[in-house]
Design a protein around this motif. Sequence first.
Motif, PDB file in Angstrom:
ATOM      1  N   GLN A 372      17.019   8.100  17.997  1.00  0.00           N
ATOM      2  CA  GLN A 372      17.673   7.085  18.821  1.00  0.00           C
ATOM      3  C   GLN A 372      19.138   6.918  18.430  1.00  0.00           C
ATOM      4  OE1 GLN A 372      15.103   3.733  18.211  1.00  0.00           O
ATOM      5  NE2 GLN A 372      13.538   4.462  19.632  1.00  0.00           N
ATOM      6  N   SER A 373      19.417   7.005  17.129  1.00  0.00           N
ATOM      7  CA  SER A 373      20.802   6.888  16.671  1.00  0.00           C
ATOM      8  C   SER A 373      21.634   8.052  17.187  1.00  0.00           C
ATOM      9  CB  SER A 373      20.860   6.832  15.143  1.00  0.00           C
ATOM     10  OG  SER A 373      20.150   5.716  14.643  1.00  0.00           O
ATOM     11  N   TRP A 374      21.054   9.249  17.185  1.00  0.00           N
ATOM     12  CA  TRP A 374      21.784  10.422  17.681  1.00  0.00           C
ATOM     13  C   TRP A 374      22.016  10.325  19.192  1.00  0.00           C
ATOM     14  CZ3 TRP A 374      21.113  14.461  21.093  1.00  0.00           C
ATOM     15  CH2 TRP A 374      22.001  15.541  20.963  1.00  0.00           C
ATOM     16  N   LEU A 375      20.999   9.903  19.927  1.00  0.00           N
ATOM     17  CA  LEU A 375      21.161   9.730  21.375  1.00  0.00           C
ATOM     18  C   LEU A 375      22.215   8.675  21.678  1.00  0.00           C
ATOM     19  CD1 LEU A 375      17.397   9.804  22.443  1.00  0.00           C
ATOM     20  CD2 LEU A 375      19.074  11.615  22.800  1.00  0.00           C
ATOM     21  N   SER A 425      19.189  11.221  31.473  1.00  0.00           N
ATOM     22  CA  SER A 425      20.237  10.227  31.262  1.00  0.00           C
ATOM     23  C   SER A 425      19.724   9.109  30.363  1.00  0.00           C
ATOM     24  CB  SER A 425      20.694   9.627  32.600  1.00  0.00           C
ATOM     25  OG  SER A 425      21.217  10.635  33.447  1.00  0.00           O
ATOM     26  N   LEU A 426      20.609   8.572  29.564  1.00  0.00           N
ATOM     27  CA  LEU A 426      20.286   7.466  28.669  1.00  0.00           C
ATOM     28  C   LEU A 426      20.495   6.147  29.400  1.00  0.00           C
ATOM     29  CD1 LEU A 426      19.607   6.537  25.747  1.00  0.00           C
ATOM     30  CD2 LEU A 426      22.076   6.577  25.306  1.00  0.00           C
ATOM     31  N   LEU A 427      19.432   5.366  29.519  1.00  0.00           N
ATOM     32  CA  LEU A 427      19.525   4.059  30.172  1.00  0.00           C
ATOM     33  C   LEU A 427      19.764   2.942  29.172  1.00  0.00           C
ATOM     34  CD1 LEU A 427      16.634   4.262  32.816  1.00  0.00           C
ATOM     35  CD2 LEU A 427      19.070   4.807  33.112  1.00  0.00           C
ATOM     36  N   GLU A 428      19.033   2.988  28.067  1.00  0.00           N
ATOM     37  CA  GLU A 428      19.119   1.902  27.084  1.00  0.00           C
ATOM     38  C   GLU A 428      18.634   2.425  25.745  1.00  0.00           C
ATOM     39  OE1 GLU A 428      17.784  -2.824  26.770  1.00  0.00           O
ATOM     40  OE2 GLU A 428      16.820  -1.471  28.213  1.00  0.00           O
ATOM     41  N   VAL A 429      19.337   2.042  24.669  1.00  0.00           N
ATOM     42  CA  VAL A 429      18.903   2.443  23.339  1.00  0.00           C
ATOM     43  C   VAL A 429      19.356   1.400  22.327  1.00  0.00           C
ATOM     44  CG1 VAL A 429      20.975   3.861  22.917  1.00  0.00           C
ATOM     45  CG2 VAL A 429      18.872   4.304  21.626  1.00  0.00           C
ATOM     46  N   ASN A 430      18.471   1.091  21.392  1.00  0.00           N
ATOM     47  CA  ASN A 430      18.785   0.189  20.289  1.00  0.00           C
ATOM     48  C   ASN A 430      17.923   0.620  19.103  1.00  0.00           C
ATOM     49  OD1 ASN A 430      18.881  -1.966  18.402  1.00  0.00           O
ATOM     50  ND2 ASN A 430      19.510  -3.377  20.014  1.00  0.00           N
ATOM     51  N   LEU A 435      14.182   0.522  20.539  1.00  0.00           N
ATOM     52  CA  LEU A 435      14.192   0.506  21.986  1.00  0.00           C
ATOM     53  C   LEU A 435      14.851   1.774  22.519  1.00  0.00           C
ATOM     54  CD1 LEU A 435      13.726  -1.023  24.677  1.00  0.00           C
ATOM     55  CD2 LEU A 435      15.984  -2.082  24.330  1.00  0.00           C
ATOM     56  N   LEU A 436      14.163   2.467  23.427  1.00  0.00           N
ATOM     57  CA  LEU A 436      14.740   3.668  24.036  1.00  0.00           C
ATOM     58  C   LEU A 436      14.179   3.827  25.438  1.00  0.00           C
ATOM     59  CD1 LEU A 436      16.359   6.329  23.903  1.00  0.00           C
ATOM     60  CD2 LEU A 436      14.301   7.408  22.947  1.00  0.00           C
TER      61      LEU A 436
END
Length: 443
Positions: A372-375, A425-430, A435-436
């Motif tokens: 998730q950190s890389w994305l 595509s990335l919508l949301e990440v935390n 959260l991904l």
Amino acid sequence: MNRPRPAQRQPVRQQPVRGFPPALRDPLARLRSLASQPCPGDEDRQDLTGLASLSIDDAGTIEVDDALALEPRAAGGWRLWIHVADPTALLSVTNPLTMEACRRGCSAYLSHGAMPMFPESLAQGVFSLRPGQRCRALSFWVDLDEDGHAMAEGWTPSWVRLCTAVTYNDVDDLLSMAPPEEDNLLELHRITRQLNQGRRATGALCLEQPEARFRPMAGGSVALEVLEPTPARQLVAECMVLAGQIAGRYGQRHDLPLPYRGQTASPLPSPQELATLSPGAVRNGALKACLQRSSTGTRPQPHFALGAPVYVQVTSPIRRFTDFLAHLQLKAHCCRESVLTEPDLQHWLDQALAGAQEAGQRAKQDRLYWLQSWLQQERGPWAGCFVRWLRESEGLGLVWCEDMALELVCNCPSRSRPDDPLTVSLLEVNPERGLLRLKAQAV
């Protein structure tokens, strides 16, 4: 796909994330003092220090569990040796260090540190196969004729001395250049390919594909490294499977309780169905969706994916407690000492497998955090292809992004089919909240 090798970037160095309790300091000190002294059974070990043995590992590996050697036979052909470190020479089941290792179940290697099964001073020291030093081992062997057919097999407690330690990259370079002075390595490559072909003929599923690894870097960035299933890695993996089969067949012949690893047979897609899927991740995904979970028990059982009628993991006793237990049982039987009964072995297995499951969950959570950190760092979008549905009713599918060697769970277009090209595509990440949300769209 041929990818360039990753640059030699230095990851953030931190201390291991979980140490050993102070109560183990005295047993650890006593063990260090005994390490250089004769141990029971040392006089019966076969001296194999004259063999040209080598270890093949990732760069930076300092816990060396295994090594390989080829010995020419007078009648023609070869004896293939697989040496495995023998920590049971110094540890009994009653030692507090053994009990702590059982509780941990296995070593866990996280992006920012390790949770070793044994203290690092032992795992990287007296337990390890150290180049240039005489080390205790269990050595598994198979005799092969000039056509590569197995004629006999066995194992023995041994003394070994590694001539050299090389990396997978080193071996891949040598195999590609094929210099005449590396005849033994080239022969080992040929032999392991034949062994692999033999397993495939009995139904083995070889599901190799590139693998992504993440490393936190200085400054807060995250590096992605892609590990390819290169010839060197396949060579070593085939030898490890062979050692497990030799141990399993020995246990089966002697009705010996061991931590047998098995997997129930599963109905698979037809060859015609598989032929319509691209080789690699998409075809592997169709096969993996059909497979049952593997299990460990005290009685022989077939392993479907390996194509092995019987199999015991024995090549990582420094990092996996079930392998350590297998060594204890094999050596006790060989020396005509009391072995663990099935109920006693099952008791140890229950504890070790619970610890290994906990370590596996921690490693999974760690990998997810850094994914998730890389994305979050890269943002996307990324090119991929549809692999299979996970929950079609919810629109969740698995997408393979080849350039990054990543399988990502995404919201996918309805009626997506394997191999359909998609853009992720990335919508949301935390990462802190775990959260991904990813969305895949048709190209």
